[in-house]
Design an enzyme around this catalytic site. Structure first.
Site, PDB file in Angstrom:
ATOM      1  N   LYS A  11       0.815  -1.254  -0.061  1.00  6.15           N
ATOM      2  CA  LYS A  11       0.240   0.000  -0.102  1.00  6.15           C
ATOM      3  C   LYS A  11       0.829   1.396   0.117  1.00  6.15           C
ATOM      4  CE  LYS A  11      -3.879  -2.131   2.394  1.00  6.15           C
ATOM      5  NZ  LYS A  11      -5.028  -1.935   3.476  1.00  6.15           N
ATOM      6  N   PHE A  59     -15.311   3.513   7.250  1.00  4.78           N
ATOM      7  CA  PHE A  59     -13.771   3.596   7.091  1.00  4.78           C
ATOM      8  C   PHE A  59     -13.869   3.746   5.426  1.00  4.78           C
ATOM      9  CE2 PHE A  59     -14.284  -0.794   7.874  1.00  4.78           C
ATOM     10  CZ  PHE A  59     -13.999  -1.290   6.562  1.00  4.78           C
ATOM     11  N   ARG A  87      -2.107 -14.578   4.705  1.00  5.49           N
ATOM     12  CA  ARG A  87      -2.847 -13.939   6.080  1.00  5.49           C
ATOM     13  C   ARG A  87      -1.734 -14.166   7.314  1.00  5.49           C
ATOM     14  NH1 ARG A  87      -7.149 -11.376   4.512  1.00  5.49           N
ATOM     15  NH2 ARG A  87      -8.190 -11.136   6.605  1.00  5.49           N
ATOM     16  N   THR A  93      -5.301  -7.063  10.750  1.00  4.24           N
ATOM     17  CA  THR A  93      -5.305  -5.901  10.289  1.00  4.24           C
ATOM     18  C   THR A  93      -4.738  -4.648  10.722  1.00  4.24           C
ATOM     19  OG1 THR A  93      -7.721  -6.413   9.462  1.00  4.24           O
ATOM     20  CG2 THR A  93      -7.291  -4.142   9.265  1.00  4.24           C
ATOM     21  N   ARG A 104       2.531  -6.596   9.001  1.00  2.81           N
ATOM     22  CA  ARG A 104       1.965  -5.390   9.774  1.00  2.81           C
ATOM     23  C   ARG A 104       2.702  -4.916  10.993  1.00  2.81           C
ATOM     24  NH1 ARG A 104      -4.015  -7.166   7.638  1.00  2.81           N
ATOM     25  NH2 ARG A 104      -4.261  -6.032   5.788  1.00  2.81           N
ATOM     26  N   ASN A 114      -2.169   0.330   6.761  1.00  3.82           N
ATOM     27  CA  ASN A 114      -1.552  -0.951   7.358  1.00  3.82           C
ATOM     28  C   ASN A 114      -0.635  -1.489   6.363  1.00  3.82           C
ATOM     29  OD1 ASN A 114      -3.447  -1.839   5.887  1.00  3.82           O
ATOM     30  ND2 ASN A 114      -4.444  -3.011   7.223  1.00  3.82           N
ATOM     31  N   HIS A 117      -2.163  -5.426   1.781  1.00  2.00           N
ATOM     32  CA  HIS A 117      -3.540  -6.040   1.422  1.00  2.00           C
ATOM     33  C   HIS A 117      -3.397  -7.626   1.190  1.00  2.00           C
ATOM     34  CE1 HIS A 117      -7.658  -7.049   0.341  1.00  2.00           C
ATOM     35  NE2 HIS A 117      -7.113  -7.400  -0.720  1.00  2.00           N
TER      36      HIS A 117
HETATM   37  P1  CMP Z   1      -7.256  -4.625   4.105  1.00  2.00           P
HETATM   38  O1  CMP Z   1      -6.688  -6.037   4.137  1.00  2.00           O
HETATM   39  O2  CMP Z   1      -6.785  -3.865   2.788  1.00  2.00           O
HETATM   40  O3  CMP Z   1      -8.904  -4.653   3.760  1.00  2.00           O
HETATM   41  C1  CMP Z   1      -9.752  -3.621   4.084  1.00  2.00           C
HETATM   42  C2  CMP Z   1      -8.951  -2.486   4.701  1.00  2.00           C
HETATM   43  O4  CMP Z   1     -10.024  -1.403   5.341  1.00  2.00           O
HETATM   44  C3  CMP Z   1      -8.082  -2.791   5.803  1.00  2.00           C
HETATM   45  O5  CMP Z   1      -7.054  -3.595   5.157  1.00  2.00           O
HETATM   46  C4  CMP Z   1      -7.766  -1.678   6.433  1.00  2.00           C
HETATM   47  O6  CMP Z   1      -6.618  -1.101   5.874  1.00  2.00           O
HETATM   48  C5  CMP Z   1      -8.986  -0.694   6.422  1.00  2.00           C
HETATM   49  N1  CMP Z   1      -9.720  -0.285   7.520  1.00  2.00           N
HETATM   50  C6  CMP Z   1      -9.491   0.831   8.008  1.00  2.00           C
HETATM   51  N2  CMP Z   1     -10.430   1.187   8.905  1.00  2.00           N
HETATM   52  C7  CMP Z   1     -10.805  -0.161   9.244  1.00  2.00           C
HETATM   53  C8  CMP Z   1     -11.645  -0.802  10.367  1.00  2.00           C
HETATM   54  N3  CMP Z   1     -12.068   0.108  11.084  1.00  2.00           N
HETATM   55  N4  CMP Z   1     -12.156  -2.201  10.210  1.00  2.00           N
HETATM   56  C9  CMP Z   1     -11.670  -2.818   9.174  1.00  2.00           C
HETATM   57  N5  CMP Z   1     -10.636  -2.236   8.095  1.00  2.00           N
HETATM   58  C10 CMP Z   1     -10.321  -1.012   7.965  1.00  2.00           C
END
Ligand code: CMP
Length: 142
Positions: A11, A59, A87, A93, A104, A114, A117
């Protein structure tokens, strides 16, 4: 049977922090092989469509804004049981909850910024890989 490919995106925060090389090295050390990759700058339409499943969540606007704030690097990765393996390698996350040694924990700034993905199912791995790459681009490396 679990599939052997998945989709990741390094990212914009990881690009801004110059951590792309370290993240790729970590993934290769964990046994992932890169089948396709590209550096790109997503448009608002692309990011909105890619994360459409999160549309309506609080979000979502921030997520689209962040994912279009700089370059990112989608990659198709190959490894046995690829979705679960990736994963595990990237961690939770929220970096505050991610296990030691995960991407992460090492490189993410926050739940929103973060670093990386990863697809959450074999079905989404196929859909997300085809979102960025033609089948011929992926097959070329196999
Ligand atoms: P990703 O694995 O890219 O999939 C969805 C993304 O939403 C997640 O990583 C986070 O970067 C983003 N995100 C931001 N805020 C939240 C939240 N409160 N809960 C889950 N995902 C979030």
């Amino acid at each position: 049977m679990a599939g052997n490919t998945t989709l990741t995106i390094i990212k914009p925060d990881a690009f801004g922090n110059a951590k792309t090389g370290k993240i790729i090295a970590l993934l290769e050390e964990r046994g992932f092989r890169i089948l396709a990759s590209r550096v790109m700058h997503m448009s608002k339409d692309q990011a909105g469509e890619f994360y459409a499943v999160h549309k309506g969540r609080p979000f979502y606007p921030e997520l689209v804004e962040f994912m279009t704030s700089g370059p990112c690097m989608p990659m198709v990765l190959e490894k046995d049981d690829a979705v679960a393996a990736l994963r595990g390698a990237i961690g939770a996350t929220d970096p505050a909850e991610a296990a030691p040694g995960t991407v992460r924990k090492l490189y993410a700034e926050s739940k929103g910024r973060n670093a990386i993905h990863a697809s959450d199912s074999d079905e989404n791995a196929v859909r997300e890989s085809r979102f960025f790459f033609a089948e011929t681009e992926i097959l070329a490396a196999r």
